[in-house]
Enzyme design. Structure first.
Site, PDB file in Angstrom:
ATOM      1  N   LYS A   1       0.854  -1.202   0.000  1.00 27.96           N
ATOM      2  CA  LYS A   1       0.000   0.000   0.000  1.00 27.96           C
ATOM      3  C   LYS A   1       0.885   1.246   0.000  1.00 27.96           C
ATOM      4  O   LYS A   1       1.927   1.283   0.652  1.00 27.96           O
ATOM      5  CB  LYS A   1      -0.907  -0.032   1.244  1.00 27.96           C
ATOM      6  CG  LYS A   1      -1.971   1.070   1.286  1.00 27.96           C
ATOM      7  CD  LYS A   1      -2.857   0.940   2.544  1.00 27.96           C
ATOM      8  CE  LYS A   1      -3.962   2.008   2.565  1.00 27.96           C
ATOM      9  NZ  LYS A   1      -4.801   1.910   3.779  1.00 27.96           N
TER      10      LYS A   1
ATOM     11  N   SER B   1      -9.912   2.410   2.830  1.00 24.20           N
ATOM     12  CA  SER B   1      -8.934   3.096   2.007  1.00 24.20           C
ATOM     13  C   SER B   1      -7.996   2.149   1.246  1.00 24.20           C
ATOM     14  O   SER B   1      -7.401   2.554   0.254  1.00 24.20           O
ATOM     15  CB  SER B   1      -8.076   4.014   2.880  1.00 24.20           C
ATOM     16  OG  SER B   1      -7.282   3.266   3.783  1.00 24.20           O
TER      17      SER B   1
ATOM     18  N   SER C   1     -10.374   0.162   7.077  1.00 24.06           N
ATOM     19  CA  SER C   1      -9.734   0.281   5.765  1.00 24.06           C
ATOM     20  C   SER C   1      -9.110  -1.003   5.219  1.00 24.06           C
ATOM     21  O   SER C   1      -8.715  -1.033   4.054  1.00 24.06           O
ATOM     22  CB  SER C   1      -8.653   1.365   5.798  1.00 24.06           C
ATOM     23  OG  SER C   1      -9.234   2.637   5.733  1.00 24.06           O
TER      24      SER C   1
END
Lengths: 503, 492
Positions: free
Chosen positions: B77, B155, B179
């Site tokens: 990420k 997210s 998330s």
């Protein structure tokens, strides 16, 4: 421990057009913690390094970097707290104080607003003539220093040096117990002295390692006592805070100016606005920096990157056990054990190195004599050269040797001064120098008697005069001393002169 | 070749160990799949050279003694700082930022032999539930209905899309309010947020420090256990990292949950909850019961205050954490006009660098911390947080081993569908997940079925603190019972 008693000094009074005014002062002293590494990073705290060389990623506010508390800084804060007879909080916590400035890379300063590591303590501030002010400490908290912004190197740009960013500071907050400019300076001096004894702050004000924010207000006589009785600040005047003072002299001048400014306002029917001000030493005035309305909203909240700081009583006890003898106790002991005057004891305990030097000199010797020699001869000579005690060419053993020779009667005080100069400039063992150079005092009565007789025989007219005016005996003593090269024991010469002259 | 990317971590690990496969082959397969999947906008920065170097190194040391993730290609990420590789938290304000350091979690993975394929899309600064706030544009869910493009959630939307589309074998995610779990549920994969303090936060761009935790996003529970094992460590560089040994999570996967007590919290039965979510939850409950668990109804009475408390605490911390993005030292700095000073530099830089959602949260956070409002908002939210934690403590003290809830209130929604909606509608996506962050507990989302529209739906299990092994085992049992094997049909 401390059996000296003091009276509280009178507050500073300024006479205005409408009557007398008194000063009320509280200080926030920022002391840089003496440690090798910063409060939350491993970066060095060394002064004078190349700009931006002592900077860890976390100090520069790089993304994802996290603070980790430096145990050494915590120990120093605890040590300082113990030295100020303060309560140590086993549970404390760090908060973020948020504001934007280029020398604050994280956009917040990590501080301790809600739960400081050290609670209430006290400091005895001596002011001479048997007076001293007991100043209450409200709290000491640990916080990060900011970096340095430089605005005058380029017309269009500002520069930032982050070496200082994140260095540990102790903010020592006093109660408004200080009542005059001299007291304020003496209070800072006393804090400095105690921290230097403790080794927790080097006290170097020039480098900014010790600086103070000074809160000043004025009130009418009697108002302060009402405040004391009730702890209600409503009895006191509106205060202004003078930021970032790093000179004892400027602290005094700024307070004096600020008090007079406030009095002038009040006597003019105006009111004092609570605000932050800066002192300009060139113009000797304070100027408004920002008003209460413009004050930053720092949005303090607990720093979620750090756990509460929990320390153990046993650890605090270990630190307490390692504390050195502190100035008040040492001074009292010097007075009691060595029979020193208050003044001499103060001078000798001003710095722990001085005190240690003196104690070695005085060990097993006449303490008062040792004090005189350390203060007058040694300190005087060092001061002339711009040196401090750690740079003294004369070791305590050497000075002790000189004093021993005086006490034993081997040399006179006058010879001792010559001997001191030789030891200071050339070094060497005082006893051996005295022996080698024939500086030993003549105590042989026969030899002295012969010299006295010779002087009397050579000066019949003076003898007649002396018989009329016994004060002239001193002249004979001087002649004998001269004749013996100063080595005769002055007491013996004096006795013999008086005897021979029949006085 | 492309079939290689469908391998799970455990399968690839075994094949690599046996020598049936090389990491270079596997890595190349993933790189090809990534190149062919630009339509998903999952990878925002590809690192083929690093990947192949790491793969070759992994092949050189392969064998029985090879580390746990030797040669396994993963996606990282964009919130994780990766040394020398762009790390922008999907924000314009970090334009061009290449850290000189490696986050502890990614360093742990690489130390265990993992291969980095690139950086994954996400909501800007991890603020969002649809991956629509990214400076790189939307990540796209590999699942779709007819021609409607769907959100992969957020997210960690890029991570979810990449794993669901078999672009990588697993991915790192972070979870501040859901998330990891919400995007996992939206894409039919598994995602676990461990107990706060399990994974070091060092080197992960901070959103809300007291809530942020990293975790793996994988194709199944076993892979989650393997990858989590590697990500966790006690890190002295993170003061909130737990000084606890990391147990063998994979070894905990026995599938035996007989005698375990599973709590069903009545407060999670929200008004207007879609029928299919209700049914999924009931089916999951029945599966765990069939597997030998004891089912009990429990109450977590302060649940309804969780979302407001979260949307005070998280923005408050974010407003402070994001203050460092000021244009002074790194990232974007606005061009200044004649006469502009430092204030203009801050204002213009931050106005240009931050997207609207980040700006909204910075403003909310600044407001709730400001003088006069601090007690009413921040302090009250902290008290609510303590009560929420206490709700869970009481449930666990009463003997509950894990709590079963839906992971999300719906299946994935369409990209752009919420554009005109009140931001609070978007925040409601986190309603089942934020409590877990507020209480610092481990939570896992497991795909458990398909909705009427053919999209995956997930269930969430919440575990006792530090009992990720037990939680993973219960999830493993649920996974086996649910038998979720659906995959999105490839359209990209």
């Amino acid at each position: 421990m401390l059996d000296l008693t003091y009276d509280a000094p009178k507050p500073k009074v300024i006479s205005g057009a409408t009557g007398d005014w008194e000063l009320v002062i509280g200080l926030e002293v920022h002391a840089q913690v003496a440690t090798a590494a910063k409060l939350f990073s491993g970066a060095s705290t060394q002064f004078g390094a190349e700009p931006n060389s002592n900077v860890a990623f976390v100090d520069a506010g790089m993304p994802g970097m996290l603070p980790v508390i430096n145990e050494g800084c915590v120990a120093q804060a605890v040590r300082t707290g113990l030295g100020l007879k303060a309560e140590i909080n086993l549970w404390s916590a760090f908060d973020r104080k948020n504001y934007f400035y280029p020398d604050l890379p994280q956009g917040y300063q990590i501080s301790q607003l809600y739960h400081p590591i050290v609670g209430e303590g006290e400091v005895l501030v001596e002011l001479g003539n048997g007076t001293a002010r007991l100043v209450r400490i409200e709290r000491i908290h640990l916080e990060q220093d900011a970096g340095k912004s430089i605005h005058d190197m380029d017309p269009a740009m500002s520069f930032v040096d982050l070496n200082r960013t994140g260095v540990a500071l102790m903010e020592i907050v006093s109660r408004p117990d200080i009542r005059g400019p001299e007291e304020a300076a003496a209070y800072v001096g006393k804090l400095r002295q105690i921290m230097r004894y403790l080794g927790t702050c080097d006290g170097n004000m020039q480098n900014g390692n010790l600086r103070a924010d000074v809160n000043v207000s004025v009130c009418r006589p009697g108002d302060y006592e009402k405040y004391q009785a009730t702890q209600d600040f409503g009895h006191l005047g509106t205060r202004c805070e003078i930021k970032n003072m790093n000179s004892m002299r400027f602290i005094q001048m700024a307070i004096e100016y600020e008090a007079r400014r406030q009095i002038a306002l009040l006597e003019d029917g105006k009111s004092v606005t609570q605000e932050t001000r800066l002192y300009d030493p060139d113009k000797n005035e304070t100027r408004s920096m920002r008003s209460k309305e413009e004050a930053h909203d720092y949005r303090y909240f607990p720093d979620p990157d750090l756990l509460p700081l929990e320390i153990e009583q046993a650890w605090v006890d270990d630190i307490a056990a390692s504390l050195p003898e502190l100035p008040d106790a040492k001074k009292a002991r010097f007075i009691a054990d060595f029979g020193l005057s208050d003044y001499d004891a103060s001078v000798l305990t001003a710095e722990s190195e001085n005190a240690a030097y003196f104690e070695t000199v005085a060990d097993g010797r006449d303490g008062k004599l040792a004090a005189n020699w350390v203060i007058n001869e040694l300190f005087g000579r060092l001061k002339k050269e711009g040196h401090d005690i750690t740079q003294s060419p004369v070791s305590p053993a050497q000075l002790g040797g000189i004093i021993a020779l005086i006490s034993s009667g081997d040399i006179s005080g006058k010879i001792a001064k010559d001997l001191f100069e030789i030891v200071y400039t050339e070094g060497g063992d005082p006893a051996k120098i005295v022996e080698d150079r024939g500086m030993k005092q003549v105590t042989d009565t026969g030899a002295i008697e012969a010299a006295v007789d010779a002087v009397i025989a050579e000066n019949p007219a003076q003898v007649e005069k002396a018989k009329q005016n016994p004060k002239l005996a001193g002249w004979f003593v001087g002649q004998v001393m001269k004749a013996t090269g100063g080595k005769a024991n002055p007491a013996a010469v004096n006795a013999l002169v008086l005897q021979k002259l029949g006085l | 070749m492309s079939d290689l990317t469908k391998l799970k971590i455990a399968e690839a690990r075994d094949a690599l160990r046996k020598g049936d496969l090389t990491s270079v082959e596997l890595t190349q397969a993933c790189l090809s799949a990534i190149d062919a999947a630009d339509a998903l906008n999952a990878f925002v920065h590809k690192t083929p050279e690093i990947a192949l170097d790491q793969a070759r190194a992994a092949d050189a040391r392969r064998g029985a003694d090879a580390p746990a993730l030797n040669g396994i290609p993963l996606g990282i990420k964009d919130l994780f700082c990766t040394k020398g590789v762009p790390s922008q938290a999907a924000s314009g304000i970090l334009k061009g930022f290449r850290p000189e350091y490696e986050s502890t979690v990614s360093a742990n993975l690489f130390a265990d032999g993992a291969v980095m394929l690139g950086k994954l899309n996400m909501d800007e600064f991890a603020m969002g539930s649809s991956n629509e706030t990214s400076v790189y544009g939307d990540a796209v869910n590999p699942w779709k209905i007819d021609d409607r493009m769907l959100t992969p959630g957020g997210s960690s939307g890029g991570s979810a899309a990449a794993v669901a589309a078999d672009l990588c074998l697993g991915a790192t995610g972070t979870d501040t309010g859901g998330s990891i779990r919400q995007p996992a549920a939206f894409t039919g994969i598994t995602g676990i947020k461990p107990t706060y303090g399990r994974c070091s936060r060092w080197g992960i761009v901070a959103f809300a420090s007291s809530l942020d935790q990293a975790g793996p996003m994988t194709k199944d529970v076993r892979d989650a256990a393997i990858m989590l094992q590697s990500m966790c460590s006690h890190d002295v560089k993170d003061s909130t990292s737990a000084a606890l040994p990391v147990p063998d999570f994979e070894a905990a996967l026995t599938g035996d949950i007989k005698g375990k007590t599973i709590g069903i919290p009545k407060e999670y039965r929200m008004d207007g909850m879609p029928q299919e979510i209700e049914k999924l939850w009931a089916d999951g409950t029945a599966m765990l019961k069939d597997a030998g668990a004891k089912i009990v109804d429990i109450s977590l009475p302060h649940t309804k205050y969780a979302l407001p408390a979260y949307y005070v605490i998280a923005p408050a911390e974010a407003s402070s954490n994001l203050a460092r993005y000021d244009g002074v030292r790194f990232g974007h700095r606005a061009k200044l006009a004649q006469g502009d000073g430092i204030t203009e530099m801050y204002e213009k830089t931050r106005a240009e660098g931050f997207g609207p959602e980040v700006q909204r949260r910075v403003m909310v956070g600044t407001y709730v911390l400001s003088a006069g409002f601090y007690d009413a908002y921040y302090n009250r939210a902290r008290r609510v947080r303590a009560l929420i934690k206490r709700d869970f403590d009481l449930a666990f003290e009463a003997g509950v081993d894990a709590i079963l809830t839906p992971a999300t209130p719906s299946s994935a929604f369409g990209l752009g569908e919420m554009a005109e909606a009140d931001p609070i509608q978007m925040y409601l996506n986190d309603v089942f997940t934020v409590t877990v962050n507020l209480a610092g507990l481990p939570g896992i989302a497991v795909p458990a079925g398909l909705g009427a529209n053919g999209l995956p739906l997930g269930l969430q299990l919440i575990g006792r603190p530090w009992e990720e092994g037990d939680l993973l085992n219960i999830a493993y049992s649920l996974e086996r019972a649910a038998g979720f094997v659906a995959k999105p049909s490839k359209w990209w």
